[in-house]
Design a protein around this motif. Structure first.
Motif, PDB file in Angstrom:
ATOM      1  N   LEU A   1      30.521 -13.687  -8.209  1.00  0.00           N
ATOM      2  CA  LEU A   1      30.469 -12.284  -7.811  1.00  0.00           C
ATOM      3  C   LEU A   1      31.520 -11.459  -8.553  1.00  0.00           C
ATOM      4  CD1 LEU A   1      29.798 -12.398  -3.963  1.00  0.00           C
ATOM      5  CD2 LEU A   1      28.251 -11.618  -5.769  1.00  0.00           C
ATOM      6  N   GLU A   2      32.688 -12.049  -8.760  1.00  0.00           N
ATOM      7  CA  GLU A   2      33.709 -11.335  -9.529  1.00  0.00           C
ATOM      8  C   GLU A   2      33.223 -11.067 -10.948  1.00  0.00           C
ATOM      9  OE1 GLU A   2      37.116 -13.851  -9.082  1.00  0.00           O
ATOM     10  OE2 GLU A   2      37.977 -12.594  -7.512  1.00  0.00           O
ATOM     11  N   HIS A   3      32.530 -12.050 -11.540  1.00  0.00           N
ATOM     12  CA  HIS A   3      32.011 -11.854 -12.892  1.00  0.00           C
ATOM     13  C   HIS A   3      30.786 -10.932 -12.897  1.00  0.00           C
ATOM     14  CE1 HIS A   3      34.681 -15.164 -14.051  1.00  0.00           C
ATOM     15  NE2 HIS A   3      34.510 -14.735 -15.299  1.00  0.00           N
ATOM     16  N   THR A   4      30.200 -10.733 -11.747  1.00  0.00           N
ATOM     17  CA  THR A   4      29.109  -9.763 -11.645  1.00  0.00           C
ATOM     18  C   THR A   4      29.652  -8.348 -11.539  1.00  0.00           C
ATOM     19  OG1 THR A   4      27.694 -11.375 -10.512  1.00  0.00           O
ATOM     20  CG2 THR A   4      27.086  -9.052 -10.312  1.00  0.00           C
ATOM     21  N   PHE A   5      30.671  -8.149 -10.723  1.00  0.00           N
ATOM     22  CA  PHE A   5      31.132  -6.802 -10.410  1.00  0.00           C
ATOM     23  C   PHE A   5      32.430  -6.392 -11.100  1.00  0.00           C
ATOM     24  CE2 PHE A   5      28.239  -7.603  -6.909  1.00  0.00           C
ATOM     25  CZ  PHE A   5      27.618  -6.379  -6.752  1.00  0.00           C
ATOM     26  N   ASP A   6      33.348  -7.319 -11.285  1.00  0.00           N
ATOM     27  CA  ASP A   6      34.709  -6.928 -11.659  1.00  0.00           C
ATOM     28  C   ASP A   6      35.169  -7.389 -13.031  1.00  0.00           C
ATOM     29  OD1 ASP A   6      35.551  -5.330  -9.680  1.00  0.00           O
ATOM     30  OD2 ASP A   6      36.933  -6.744  -8.740  1.00  0.00           O
ATOM     31  N   ILE A   7      34.817  -8.589 -13.427  1.00  0.00           N
ATOM     32  CA  ILE A   7      35.394  -9.199 -14.630  1.00  0.00           C
ATOM     33  C   ILE A   7      34.411  -9.111 -15.786  1.00  0.00           C
ATOM     34  CG2 ILE A   7      36.336 -11.301 -15.650  1.00  0.00           C
ATOM     35  CD1 ILE A   7      37.123 -12.199 -12.836  1.00  0.00           C
ATOM     36  N   SER A   8      34.778  -8.376 -16.813  1.00  0.00           N
ATOM     37  CA  SER A   8      33.954  -8.275 -18.010  1.00  0.00           C
ATOM     38  C   SER A   8      34.355  -9.343 -19.025  1.00  0.00           C
ATOM     39  CB  SER A   8      34.098  -6.887 -18.656  1.00  0.00           C
ATOM     40  OG  SER A   8      33.527  -5.890 -17.845  1.00  0.00           O
ATOM     41  N   THR A   9      33.373  -9.859 -19.719  1.00  0.00           N
ATOM     42  CA  THR A   9      33.591 -10.815 -20.800  1.00  0.00           C
ATOM     43  C   THR A   9      32.995 -10.213 -22.075  1.00  0.00           C
ATOM     44  OG1 THR A   9      31.530 -11.973 -20.299  1.00  0.00           O
ATOM     45  CG2 THR A   9      33.537 -12.772 -19.223  1.00  0.00           C
TER      46      THR A   9
END
Length: 938
Positions: free
Chosen positions: A314-322
């Motif tokens: 969820l963090e990589h869905t909403f908050d953490i960009s790669t």
């Protein structure tokens, strides 16, 4: 709540709101199922399914469909699992891709592994076999034995020729598994779980032991590959797997099924999606949808040794960009925050909104925290989509778009959220927009997925007849979206509704189309865009559909082109009326846009004016004035393309005598022109110097003919072509007669073997229905002797009395000086009636000074837009800048004072002054823009 705290909020809410149950010693897992349904609300869900017909029907159809496979597997327990597309014999562990095609596999796994897709290109010449016709445990080094769509013969073909067939078959099988898993949870009948389990576990094990693909070249494929498909945005099977895992979780535990491989495969898929993709277009959101399903299927991070659980994804869905996957909090900044428009072709933009609404609905089902309210731009974007719509309710077709309605899922998911959180005003607004589609049969409320079954409200709230629901702001008379270079103009209602959509090339899924136009009238998109070809990799798309000759535009030297798909060639909107987004302009007789563009291939200046002008009958017409010239000296050629739906195109001289055209082979790439010219057929030509008319005719059974008459300005040495062009893949049953869908489209091409700037293409589009109201009697094209580049168009209406006098220059600095007219500026339109000394209206835009007979407008400091319209109580004036207005004294009107209305409705009155240079004029000074000014007589 700010967006950047979203994932952290999700962590705490999930931990607090969901019941926890013991599992594997001290570890804690969240209760299953939870993605779409949960046990706590099961009784209410069952009641809803039993009480609501469309829900009950959906479930019954699911049961009937799955029953077929229950019966087949009763006779042969391996029937369904054996149809999976697997490396059954070879058990390859490695996959290799070259460019957008499957190359080969090698390595060996302990179990059969999932076969990789055949190619990135979905277009294929071969038919996908039904599940019944798939050979069990098929795995042959020769490839696939498939039936050719054209010949009907079967032949061996390599995977790279099969399109998306391999992934499609597996997805179809796994959707059956998903349905069975849902029915197990719904009914508690073990037969459904027994059907699903072996297929699910075979697929999961086969993906567990198969590695992500390796890319053998330096193509872009190395950045975008999924585990099962060539693009991470096509990994639809992820949803099937996540939901199956969720619904069968309890059953698996009761039967002591080891779920380590399931968790590992979901994590592997999530990691692939985070690592790969395209970071700056719609891919981010489509990938985010898959990550959301993966996250909600998994348990807390602490349950897994690698720490990759629900919070992580969820963090990589909403908050953490790669580098290849931008988080939602950053992706939402891509929207035009002012207009709510996503920078892609309309169809894709609307699908982005649908995806985001689904993601928030999924998350909200877990958190119950009104996630939609935390992202106001998504609400704004969902409503902004109405600006894409033609009067028939279908969206404009620029770029790769098709004429579709706004996805009904958008309405339903918004309504579901608003009802859940008691936002009754918003619920009624969206319901009022959806209800007409239900009433006219365009949309039947039904579920097509488990998400819709679970999240759509049972019944739409009734809209009372006295409810005051304001929707006019959703489709304004004009609307400009700079981040897709789109400007739309609307006028009229019902059968008299007209619309022009003018687009450049900006954003994703754009075409090379210069300044292109779609025109709606007579209840159809008469002049449509062509949409996309068979696929993005097919020659028809590369050579024709994405190129200028497939659009209503001007091509220079037969060579005008630039990059499509990701395109950065917008036009400049120089001026327009009414102001973009204004709901109810004071003056409603004229709408226009003026656009400029530099065509990069030939370094040519282009300018286009499109204007809709209404008539007293309520039926309008469209003026199109297109200028084009190369910046460099030397030979040049300019060709105006206009496509109009119909079975036929006829061309007549001014005396209504039909012209005879001869066959020609001029329009061809052999002459150095674009390959797109080779797609034109039935090419005919005539050299014709005088003004002429064309007539496009749509014939439908039991209906009067649908006509588009085009009045065309003649020039010396102008060449006129009549051609047939490939079908439009944009049109649909809402924007075209059924009989014309899939058919060639007639087109008019005008060629000028010299610059077309001082001698622009000038056309008046005159749509009407046979034996119905045709507002135009004739059109006269002329120039002003002192200013030959400035265009004079007189449109005489069928009442024999009314005439529109139109004067157009190329810029606000050009001057027209004639006996009755002086104009320093861009555009003026005067409507007069014979025998009347007072005009019906005067409209000017981009004008510093304007004199017509004894009327005069003088702009102060800046070129202005001014309308003056005769009304019962005087003349209504609208101005967007300070002006001096001089009104003549006539036998029927003696101007004395003005009433100045402020934006709040208050007003003041002023007396006019006699012009000291002309005692027959009363002069009024408007020192600013007013909501309305009324010139009153004595």
């Amino acid at each position: 709540m700010i967006v950047s705290t979203q994932a952290r909020m999700v962590k705490s809410l999930i931990a607090c709101l969901l019941l926890l149950i013991p599992f594997m010693g001290m570890a804690q897992v969240l209760k299953h199922p939870r993605i779409l349904n949960n046990d706590d609300a099961k009784d209410a869900f069952l009641k809803s399914v039993n009480d609501v017909e469309w829900k009950r029907s959906f479930v019954e159809k699911k049961k009937e469909h799955v029953a077929k496979y229950l019966e087949l597997c009763k006779k042969d327990p391996e029937w369904l699992v054996s149809r999976l597309q697997m490396n059954w014999k070879t058990k390859y562990s490695n996959v290799y891709l070259r460019g957008g095609d499957f190359s080969h596999s090698d390595g060996e796994a302990p179990v059969p592994t999932v076969r990789y897709s055949g190619t990135r290109d979905w277009a294929t010449d071969y038919k996908t076999p039904s599940l019944e016709n798939i050979e069990p445990y098929f795995d042959d080094e020769r490839g696939f034995f498939l039936e050719h769509k054209e010949t009907g013969k079967k032949e061996w073909v390599q995977p790279s020729k099969t399109g998306h067939m391999i992934e499609g078959i597996n997805s179809r099988i796994m959707s059956i598994v998903e349905d069975a898993a849902f029915l197990y949870w719904l009914t508690g009948e073990e037969k459904y779980a027994k059907l699903a389990q072996p297929v699910y576990l075979t697929y999961v094990d086969g993906m567990y032991y198969r590695n992500p693909p390796e890319i053998l070249d330096e193509s872009n494929q190395r950045f975008i590959s999924g585990l099962a498909t060539f693009e991470v945005i096509h990994e639809k099977v992820v949803v099937n797997l996540a939901l199956t895992y969720d619904y069968l979780f309890t059953y698996f535990n009761q039967n002591k099924v080891d779920l380590d491989h399931s968790v590992a495969v979901l994590q592997k898929w999530g990691d692939q999606i985070i690592k790969f993709g395209i970071p700056d277009n719609n891919w981010n959101l489509f990938q985010a949808r898959f990550l959301t399903y993966i996250a909600l299927a998994l348990d807390e991070d602490s349950n897994y040794a690698n720490g990759k659980g629900q919070q992580y994804y969820l963090e990589h869905t909403f908050d953490i960009s790669t580098p290849r996957q931008i988080a939602i909090k950053d992706a939402l900044l891509v929207y035009d925050q002012k207009t709510g428009i996503w920078p892609e072709a309309a169809s894709y933009s609307m699908h982005v909104n649908t995806t985001l609404l689904e993601i928030l609905a999924l998350l909200d089902h877990v958190t119950n925290a009104n996630e939609l309210a935390n992202f106001p731009i998504i609400e704004k974007a969902a409503l902004a989509c109405f600006q894409y719509l033609f009067p028939c309710g279908s969206n404009v077709g620029f770029g790769d778009s098709k004429h579709n309605t706004i996805p009904f899922e958008n309405f339903e998911l918004l309504i579901g959220n608003y009802k859940k959180y008691n936002k009754s005003d918003k619920e009624l607004l969206i319901t009022s927009l959806l209800t007409p589609f239900v009433a006219d049969g365009s949309y039947k409320r039904k579920a097509t997925s488990l998400l819709e079954l679970s999240f759509y409200v049972d019944e739409l709230s009734p809209i009372s007849s006295d409810a005051k629901i304001e929707t006019s702001s959703l489709m304004t008379p004009t609307f400009y979206a700079p981040n897709v270079s789109m400007f739309v103009q609307r006028m009229g209602e019902g059968d008299q509704a007209m619309m022009v959509s003018t687009v450049g090339s900006y954003g994703n899924h754009a075409h090379a189309n210069g300044i292109s136009m779609e025109l709606y009238a007579n209840n159809y998109v008469l002049a449509p865009d062509k949409g996309k070809g068979k696929s993005y990799w097919n020659s028809d798309f590369r050579e024709y559909y994405s190129k200028m000759p497939a659009h209503n535009t001007v091509v220079v030297d037969g060579k005008s082109t630039y990059s499509n798909m990701r395109s950065f060639y917008p036009y400049s909107l120089e001026n327009h009326y009414p102001k973009s987004g204004v709901v109810n302009p004071l003056f409603k007789k004229v709408s226009f846009g003026n656009f400029s563009f530099v065509e990069p291939k030939t370094n040519s200046d282009q300018q286009r004016l499109t204007a809709i002008i209404n008539t007293p009958s309520g039926q309008g017409y469209v003026l199109d004035l297109f200028r084009s010239k190369k910046k460099e000296s030397g030979a040049q050629k300019h060709e105006y393309f206009y496509h109009n739906q119909g079975q036929s195109l006829q061309i007549f001289d001014e005396n209504d005598k039909e012209l005879t055209l001869r066959k020609t082979n001029e329009l061809t790439s052999k002459n150095g022109q674009l390959k797109a010219y080779d797609y034109l057929t039935e090419k005919k030509v005539i050299s014709f110097d005088d003004d002429f008319k064309t007539l496009f005719i749509i014939k439908e059974a039991n209906k009067p003919d649908n006509l588009m008459k085009v009045w065309v300005k003649g020039y010396e040495n102008q060449t006129v072509f009549s051609v047939k062009t490939p079908k439009s893949n944009a049109i649909s049953k809402t924007t075209a007669p059924k009989s014309l869908i899939g058919k060639d489209i007639p087109a008019l091409i005008l060629r000028r073997n010299e610059e077309a700037w001082t001698k622009p293409f000038v056309l008046v589009f005159n749509p009407y229905i046979e034996k119905g109201n045709n507002p135009i009697q004739n059109v006269d094209f002329d120039v002003f002797p002192e200013s030959p580049a400035c265009q004079k168009i007189t449109v005489n209406q069928t009442d024999g009395l009314t005439s529109d006098h139109i004067a157009v220059t190329s810029s606000k600095d050009d001057i027209i000086s004639n006996e009755d007219l002086y104009q320093k500026g861009f555009l003026s339109i005067v409507r007069e009636k014979d025998g009347k000394d007072i005009p019906d209206f005067i409209f000017t835009s981009g004008v510093y000074q304007f004199k017509y007979k004894e009327w005069e407008i003088l702009s102060v400091n800046t070129a202005s837009t001014v309308s003056i319209e005769k009304k019962e109580d005087g003349f209504w004036v609208e101005n967007d800048a300070p002006i001096v207005l001089k009104v003549p004294i006539t036998s029927n009107f003696k101007p004395a004072k003005i009433r100045l209305f402020n934006m709040d409705g208050s007003y003041v009155e002023r007396n006019g002054n006699i012009n000291r240079k002309n005692s027959n004029q009363i002069e009024f000074r408007l020192e600013k823009s007013y909501q309305k000014t009324v010139v009153l007589s004595e």
